[in-house]
Write an enzyme that holds these catalytic residues in place. Structure first.
Site, mmCIF file in Angstrom:
data_model
loop_
_atom_site.group_PDB
_atom_site.id
_atom_site.type_symbol
_atom_site.label_atom_id
_atom_site.label_comp_id
_atom_site.label_asym_id
_atom_site.label_seq_id
_atom_site.Cartn_x
_atom_site.Cartn_y
_atom_site.Cartn_z
ATOM 1 N N VAL A 87 0.843 -1.195 0.000
ATOM 2 C CA VAL A 87 0.000 0.000 0.000
ATOM 3 C C VAL A 87 0.884 1.253 0.000
ATOM 4 C CG1 VAL A 87 -1.778 1.289 1.229
ATOM 5 C CG2 VAL A 87 -1.823 -1.222 1.242
ATOM 6 N N ASN A 100 -8.390 5.900 0.458
ATOM 7 C CA ASN A 100 -9.788 5.630 0.800
ATOM 8 C C ASN A 100 -10.475 4.826 -0.293
ATOM 9 O OD1 ASN A 100 -9.309 7.223 3.029
ATOM 10 N ND2 ASN A 100 -10.589 8.940 2.368
ATOM 11 N N TYR A 128 -4.372 3.027 9.689
ATOM 12 C CA TYR A 128 -5.384 2.022 9.365
ATOM 13 C C TYR A 128 -6.551 1.931 10.343
ATOM 14 C CZ TYR A 128 -2.172 0.721 5.715
ATOM 15 O OH TYR A 128 -1.372 0.757 4.599
ATOM 16 N N PHE A 420 4.389 -9.572 5.590
ATOM 17 C CA PHE A 420 3.874 -9.752 4.236
ATOM 18 C C PHE A 420 3.488 -8.409 3.626
ATOM 19 C CE2 PHE A 420 0.343 -10.353 7.195
ATOM 20 C CZ PHE A 420 -0.653 -9.558 6.673
#
Length: 420
Positions: A87, A100, A128, A420
């Site tokens: 991300v 978003n 988050y 991860f």
């Protein structure tokens, strides 16, 4: 420019190289170009995952990937998870709602697929929570001063007669590691599954110029019957000496998997007895790891890192609460708020150590909490009483938070050993 000028869509095969460059830039690991091997590896992983990109014209300004995962619930049940990774939003395009939009698309799809939870490892804490994620596991890192540990440096093997430790190679790790990991994750809540891709990447079979591979040492523990009960991967510093030619080397654990306390104890003792090693770095361990108290002098293991690790987001309250076991019997009415509208509602949880039932209800709420706080409680690490004190849970009936702790808390803390 508004966020509507940015197109959020699935990434096509021919766009993977640019997407991967954007990921590396976002994590401050920029490369001039991506090798064919790196792109091929991402393409192979992307075939079984969801790769999203945010595009300003033809430029990638946001990245997002998710893939199928399983996380072990309290009691050992594997739960379907939507694992989020990669991300980023370009520094030129922050505060425009790009994350978003990517998050909303991915979580809605995960809900539609029937995933019970979503997971991620958060690079920065504040991001988050606003998407309903809460920190559900933590990790602690220890640095062991071997010379002060009290262990016998003349270590000559495992404590149990017939048990043994052998140095092995990557082929042996791929042969014995998956079954051992499956045994461990069936017993330890918070542990996630490892697919074939994980074993290839972590034994050097998917090395690329961007991600070069240096072979670690692998030590395999077998119990007296010959069963593989433990595996450790570690690296050591190159020969380092002080001015008097005394060794100053460090062994750094990359991963340790142990199915029994005996295997765990003997592997730590082995690491602390490697010739010329005076420091052992533990890697990411559970906060209640046995390590310090496996040493005659626990003070020789100093905490050098402690942080939140696996974050969870509940997508299906009923299935999440029914998937786990509970330490004691009890009934609670929970009012769950969810700003994204994915998992909110009022539910009655009736739990016993043998199973649980969770159903929507119109009864008066006893605890009022956001879905992020429910995520923290789900794996048993958070205290409802503490969250009430912090103002993050509303106790609508006196004693409800204490009852929640009796029901939800676990004797061992959850642990996720993987990034991860």
């Amino acid at each position: 420019m508004s966020d509507v000028d940015v197109d959020v869509r699935a990434v096509a095969d021919g766009e993977l190289a640019a997407w991967l460059r954007a990921v590396q830039t976002g994590f401050l690991q920029s490369f001039a170009a991506m090798s064919d091997e790196a792109v091929a590896n991402l393409g192979a992983r992307g075939a079984a995952s969801r790769v999203w990109g945010a595009y300003d014209g033809d430029r990638v300004v946001g990245t997002f990937r998710s893939f199928d995962q399983e996380v072990t619930a309290v009691g050992g049940a594997p739960v379907a998870a939507n694992a989020v990774t990669g991300v980023t939003v370009a520094p030129t395009h922050r505060r425009r709602g790009i994350l978003n939009r990517m998050m909303a698309i991915d979580l809605a799809a995960a809900k539609e697929r029937g995933d019970v939870v979503a997971t991620l490892i958060s690079a920065e804490y504040p991001i988050y929570g606003r998407y309903g994620f809460g920190p559900a596991t933590w990790v602690t890192e220890w640095t062991v001063d071997v010379l002060r540990s009290g262990l016998d440096p003349r270590w000559s093997g495992p404590a149990a007669a017939g048990a043994r430790i052998d140095l092995v190679d990557g082929d042996d790790v791929r042969k014995f590691g998956p079954e051992l990991h499956e045994r461990v994750r069936a017993e330890r809540h918070g542990v996630i599954d490892r697919g074939d891709d994980w074993w290839l990447r972590n034994t050097g079979r998917q090395a690329t110029p961007e991600f070069p591979w240096r072979e670690p040492f692998y030590a395999l523990y077998r119990d007296p019957s010959g069963r593989v009960d433990g595996l450790v991967a570690y690296r050591t510093s190159n020969d380092q000496w002080d001015g008097s030619r005394l060794p100053l080397n460090t062994a750094t654990v990359l991963s340790m998997t142990a199915a029994t306390p005996a295997a765990e104890r003997d592997l730590w003792h082995y690491l602390c007895a490697i010739d010329k090693v005076i420091t052992v770095e533990s890697g990411w361990r559970a906060p209640d790891d046995l390590l310090p108290h496996l040493l005659p002098d626990p003070r020789a293991a100093k905490v050098t890192g402690h942080a939140d690790w696996l974050w969870l987001r509940i997508l299906d309250v009923v299935r999440a609460l029914e998937s786990r076991t509970y330490a004691g019997p009890g009934s609670l009415v929970l009012e769950i708020t969810d700003g994204a509208g994915l998992a909110g509602g009022r539910y009655r949880l009736d739990a016993t150590p043998d199973g649980a039932s969770c159903v929507p209800t119109t009864e008066s709420a006893e605890l009022a909490l956001d879905v992020a706080e429910l995520a923290e409680l789900w794996l048993g690490d958070a205290s409802a009483v503490r969250l009430v004190a912090l103002g993050r849970i509303g106790e609508e009936r006196a004693g409800a938070a204490a009852l929640a702790d009796v029901m939800f808390r676990t004797s061992r803390r959850p642990w996720c050993p993987d990034l991860f």
